[in-house]
Design a protein around this motif. Sequence first.
Motif, mmCIF file in Angstrom:
data_model
loop_
_atom_site.group_PDB
_atom_site.id
_atom_site.type_symbol
_atom_site.label_atom_id
_atom_site.label_comp_id
_atom_site.label_asym_id
_atom_site.label_seq_id
_atom_site.Cartn_x
_atom_site.Cartn_y
_atom_site.Cartn_z
ATOM 1 N N GLU A 52 0.851 -1.221 -0.052
ATOM 2 C CA GLU A 52 -0.212 -0.335 -0.235
ATOM 3 C C GLU A 52 0.949 1.071 0.126
ATOM 4 O OE1 GLU A 52 -4.392 1.306 1.690
ATOM 5 O OE2 GLU A 52 -4.040 -0.509 0.945
ATOM 6 N N VAL A 53 2.068 1.063 0.652
ATOM 7 C CA VAL A 53 3.281 2.923 0.384
ATOM 8 C C VAL A 53 3.570 1.960 -0.546
ATOM 9 C CG1 VAL A 53 5.141 3.852 2.498
ATOM 10 C CG2 VAL A 53 3.280 2.426 3.421
ATOM 11 N N TRP A 54 4.366 1.428 -0.993
ATOM 12 C CA TRP A 54 5.259 1.685 -1.918
ATOM 13 C C TRP A 54 4.314 2.083 -3.877
ATOM 14 C CZ3 TRP A 54 5.089 -2.703 -4.902
ATOM 15 C CH2 TRP A 54 5.065 -4.138 -4.462
ATOM 16 N N ARG A 55 3.307 1.529 -3.554
ATOM 17 C CA ARG A 55 2.473 0.877 -4.555
ATOM 18 C C ARG A 55 1.734 2.255 -4.819
ATOM 19 N NH1 ARG A 55 0.271 -4.226 -6.056
ATOM 20 N NH2 ARG A 55 2.381 -4.994 -6.169
ATOM 21 N N LEU A 56 0.744 2.263 -4.047
ATOM 22 C CA LEU A 56 -0.887 3.036 -3.775
ATOM 23 C C LEU A 56 -0.047 4.553 -3.412
ATOM 24 C CD1 LEU A 56 -3.604 3.818 -3.904
ATOM 25 C CD2 LEU A 56 -3.623 3.059 -1.944
ATOM 26 N N TYR A 57 0.390 4.396 -2.083
ATOM 27 C CA TYR A 57 1.097 6.121 -1.732
ATOM 28 C C TYR A 57 1.920 6.329 -2.453
ATOM 29 C CZ TYR A 57 -1.126 4.963 2.779
ATOM 30 O OH TYR A 57 -2.040 4.509 4.158
ATOM 31 N N HIS A 58 2.239 5.521 -3.340
ATOM 32 C CA HIS A 58 3.912 6.497 -4.437
ATOM 33 C C HIS A 58 2.927 7.001 -5.581
ATOM 34 C CE1 HIS A 58 7.679 5.884 -6.956
ATOM 35 N NE2 HIS A 58 7.841 7.093 -5.668
ATOM 36 N N ASP A 59 1.931 5.983 -5.500
ATOM 37 C CA ASP A 59 1.823 6.993 -7.013
ATOM 38 C C ASP A 59 0.865 8.328 -6.680
ATOM 39 O OD1 ASP A 59 2.160 4.315 -7.890
ATOM 40 O OD2 ASP A 59 0.939 3.517 -8.065
ATOM 41 N N TRP A 60 0.627 8.608 -5.626
ATOM 42 C CA TRP A 60 -0.321 9.398 -5.232
ATOM 43 C C TRP A 60 0.731 10.542 -4.891
ATOM 44 C CZ3 TRP A 60 -3.731 6.871 -1.285
ATOM 45 C CH2 TRP A 60 -4.928 6.300 -1.933
ATOM 46 N N TYR A 61 2.295 10.021 -4.152
ATOM 47 C CA TYR A 61 2.793 11.487 -3.770
ATOM 48 C C TYR A 61 3.914 11.598 -5.476
ATOM 49 C CZ TYR A 61 7.958 12.355 -3.726
ATOM 50 O OH TYR A 61 9.021 13.019 -3.526
ATOM 51 N N LEU A 62 3.874 10.655 -6.636
ATOM 52 C CA LEU A 62 3.976 11.425 -7.958
ATOM 53 C C LEU A 62 3.164 12.538 -8.468
ATOM 54 C CD1 LEU A 62 5.347 7.694 -9.010
ATOM 55 C CD2 LEU A 62 6.738 9.954 -8.826
ATOM 56 N N VAL A 63 1.540 12.454 -8.134
ATOM 57 C CA VAL A 63 0.882 12.981 -8.938
ATOM 58 C C VAL A 63 0.578 15.006 -7.815
ATOM 59 C CG1 VAL A 63 -1.528 13.723 -9.109
ATOM 60 C CG2 VAL A 63 -0.746 11.330 -9.594
ATOM 61 N N LEU A 64 0.715 14.139 -6.772
ATOM 62 C CA LEU A 64 1.204 15.442 -5.530
ATOM 63 C C LEU A 64 2.269 16.152 -5.965
ATOM 64 C CD1 LEU A 64 -0.518 13.656 -2.626
ATOM 65 C CD2 LEU A 64 -1.057 15.462 -3.466
ATOM 66 N N VAL A 65 3.618 15.635 -6.402
ATOM 67 C CA VAL A 65 4.392 16.390 -6.640
ATOM 68 C C VAL A 65 4.369 18.061 -7.876
ATOM 69 C CG1 VAL A 65 6.610 14.834 -5.218
ATOM 70 C CG2 VAL A 65 5.518 14.818 -7.935
ATOM 71 N N HIS A 66 3.669 17.390 -8.781
ATOM 72 C CA HIS A 66 3.099 18.180 -9.332
ATOM 73 C C HIS A 66 2.161 19.190 -9.967
ATOM 74 C CE1 HIS A 66 5.254 14.986 -12.133
ATOM 75 N NE2 HIS A 66 6.370 15.788 -12.830
ATOM 76 N N GLY A 67 1.746 19.556 -8.054
ATOM 77 C CA GLY A 67 1.458 20.615 -7.701
ATOM 78 C C GLY A 67 -0.311 19.680 -7.994
ATOM 79 N N THR A 68 -1.186 18.860 -8.221
ATOM 80 C CA THR A 68 -2.225 18.590 -8.106
ATOM 81 C C THR A 68 -2.318 17.245 -7.945
ATOM 82 O OG1 THR A 68 -3.975 17.854 -9.495
ATOM 83 C CG2 THR A 68 -1.875 17.179 -10.457
#
Length: 424
Positions: A52-68
């Motif tokens: 859940e961390v290295w797949r789901l949370y990390h995927d959200w992280y990659l979206v969030l770092v782009h400001g959305t």
Amino acid sequence: MTTPSTRLRSGVKKRHRLLALGAGWLVTRASMLWLLTHSGSPWLGRSGVGSEVWRLYHDWYLVLVHGTFPTHDTLWQYPPGAGAVMLSPALLPFLTYFQAFVVLTLLSDAVTTAVLARAGLAPGRSLAGAALWVCGLPLLLHIPLARYDVQVTALAVVSLVAMARRPRVGGVFAALGALVKVWPALLLLGAPKGRPTRAAWAGAAVTAVTVLALLTAAFDHPFSFLREQGGRGVQIESLGGTVLLFATHAGWPGVVRYQYGAIEFVGPHVGAVADACLALTAVAFGLLLLWRLRARRFTSATPFDAALCAVLLFTVTSRVISPQYMIWLVGLSAVCLTSRHTVQRPVTALVLAATAVSAVVYPGMYSTLVSCSWTGCFLMLLRNGLLLSAAVWSFVRLWRATTGRGESGTESYPQARRREPAPA
């Protein structure tokens, strides 16, 4: 009369207890870390809890770092403050995302333990709360290290401990917690009446508006989670799910399906069960408001007791009861036990029992639940029966203690506040 030798002995005892707490924390958390590194083992159900961390949370992280914030993502169902938690591993760039997340979770856990221990050292208080947190959280095995509920619970614990002497600060932390995961907003229901309540709500309102404004300015689509939250069904582990579990053995044709990030039921009458859960949540909220209006006797423990009661009621009536929800209840139970005036002591025992059963179900025996076997049915009946009993008992004890029918000798809030000052 307290003599110097008595004070010395008392100080030595406190140091020994704190050392025991520290040692217990290190041993139990090392065990949890070991379990996390072996989460793919057959005896842990090959669950891969850490994914859940290295797949789901990390995927959200990659979206969030782009400001959305994530959009059109059925799994993103959290308030915008959760984005800060997903981004927090960036504070430790020398570690992988997974490693940094686990380290920050352990840090939040340590802060919670320290706050509970400090609260327990105040006059008239008890270290039982810190001990419950240290020993109770590992009942969930390694799940707490791979979810962000420990961080939210830390904010809730700080909020409640601060509520007695600094209600405005308590409101600030309650708002921060609610912006990460909504349930800490319930902590404000138990704020002492009068000026403390106004201060707590004012602090919460100002904090919520300010943080939301900052997040709206910094990110696109901060409220996208509202679109996905409304589509949730009945999770297999909820109280309504338990009803449907037994219904499958009575000929009901429904099936389970992975959707919205959980195993949910699909089939006839599922919508009616979901609506019934929402109606029960509304009833629970009405009962809490009625209690608030009728409450007359507040002790220093009442905000703690009310918080545990409110979260228990909303948990058992929810369409979803994930294993990590037990982290909230363990944390709030621990806060209650920091005060010798709590009326929730027997309720905390039920919470711990339900937590232990939750860990038996997930991850180890989750396949028996998903297959709707009799074993899974009875495990869920036991776990949810314990939670329902805890919720009802909690409300009854809170009502009796605060509406004028409590035990004789229960002191009112102002007197308790003078005798047992709570640390900041």
